[in-house]
Design a protein around this motif. Sequence first.
Motif, short mmCIF file in Angstrom:
data_model
loop_
_atom_site.label_atom_id
_atom_site.label_comp_id
_atom_site.label_asym_id
_atom_site.label_seq_id
_atom_site.Cartn_x
_atom_site.Cartn_y
_atom_site.Cartn_z
N THR A 40 6.73 7.62 0.57
CA THR A 40 7.48 8.83 0.28
C THR A 40 6.51 9.99 0.16
O THR A 40 5.57 9.94 -0.64
CB THR A 40 8.29 8.70 -1.01
N VAL A 41 6.72 11.01 0.98
CA VAL A 41 5.86 12.19 0.97
C VAL A 41 6.69 13.35 0.44
O VAL A 41 7.63 13.82 1.08
CB VAL A 41 5.33 12.50 2.38
N GLU B 67 8.14 14.39 6.76
CA GLU B 67 8.83 13.63 7.81
C GLU B 67 8.21 12.25 8.06
O GLU B 67 8.76 11.47 8.84
CB GLU B 67 8.88 14.42 9.13
N ASP B 68 7.11 11.94 7.40
CA ASP B 68 6.55 10.60 7.47
C ASP B 68 7.21 9.66 6.48
O ASP B 68 6.93 8.45 6.46
CB ASP B 68 5.05 10.62 7.20
N THR B 69 8.07 10.18 5.64
CA THR B 69 8.77 9.36 4.66
C THR B 69 9.62 8.30 5.36
O THR B 69 10.45 8.63 6.21
CB THR B 69 9.66 10.23 3.75
N GLY C 265 0.78 -1.24 0.00
CA GLY C 265 0.00 0.00 0.00
C GLY C 265 0.81 1.28 0.00
O GLY C 265 0.24 2.37 -0.06
N GLY C 266 2.12 1.18 0.08
CA GLY C 266 2.94 2.38 0.08
C GLY C 266 2.98 3.04 -1.29
O GLY C 266 2.43 2.54 -2.27
N GLY C 267 3.65 4.19 -1.34
CA GLY C 267 3.78 4.89 -2.60
C GLY C 267 4.27 6.31 -2.40
O GLY C 267 4.69 6.69 -1.30
N ARG D 175 8.13 2.10 11.57
CA ARG D 175 8.72 2.72 10.39
C ARG D 175 10.20 3.01 10.62
O ARG D 175 10.64 3.16 11.76
CB ARG D 175 7.98 4.00 10.00
N GLN D 176 10.92 3.07 9.52
CA GLN D 176 12.34 3.37 9.60
C GLN D 176 12.70 4.32 8.48
O GLN D 176 12.60 3.98 7.29
CB GLN D 176 13.18 2.10 9.50
#
Length: 115
Positions: free
Chosen positions: A112-113, A88-90, A8-10, A38-39
């Motif tokens: 990736t934001v 910063e959520d990346t 589900g990421g992107g 998360r890392q």
Amino acid sequence: QVQFVESGGGLVQPGGSLRLSCVVSGSIFRNYQMGWYRQAPGEQRELVARIFSGGSTIHADSVKGRFTISRANTKNTMYLQMNSLKPEDTAVYYCNSFPSLDDYWGQGTQVTVSS
């Protein structure tokens, strides 16, 4: 054998939303706390949110009010709804039990934001 498979990421713009999914194989899902971690590059892995087998949740202060963890016990699946995303959520996002089973980390899913 326990296996965690994230998806589900992107790539999303700041302020956008994503929904992550985690399918868990093995017998642990229904009776254990589960967590999203998360890392970010150059950082240690951190716990983002966790959910008890009964559905109660705890979210890290950094995501409180923006992210929501949930689970579907009949599907052995866990979710992370992420709204109002920030750069910063990346990170690579992982699911695991809480406490984590360190021999069973999956591949994770990249979030990736960026504009």
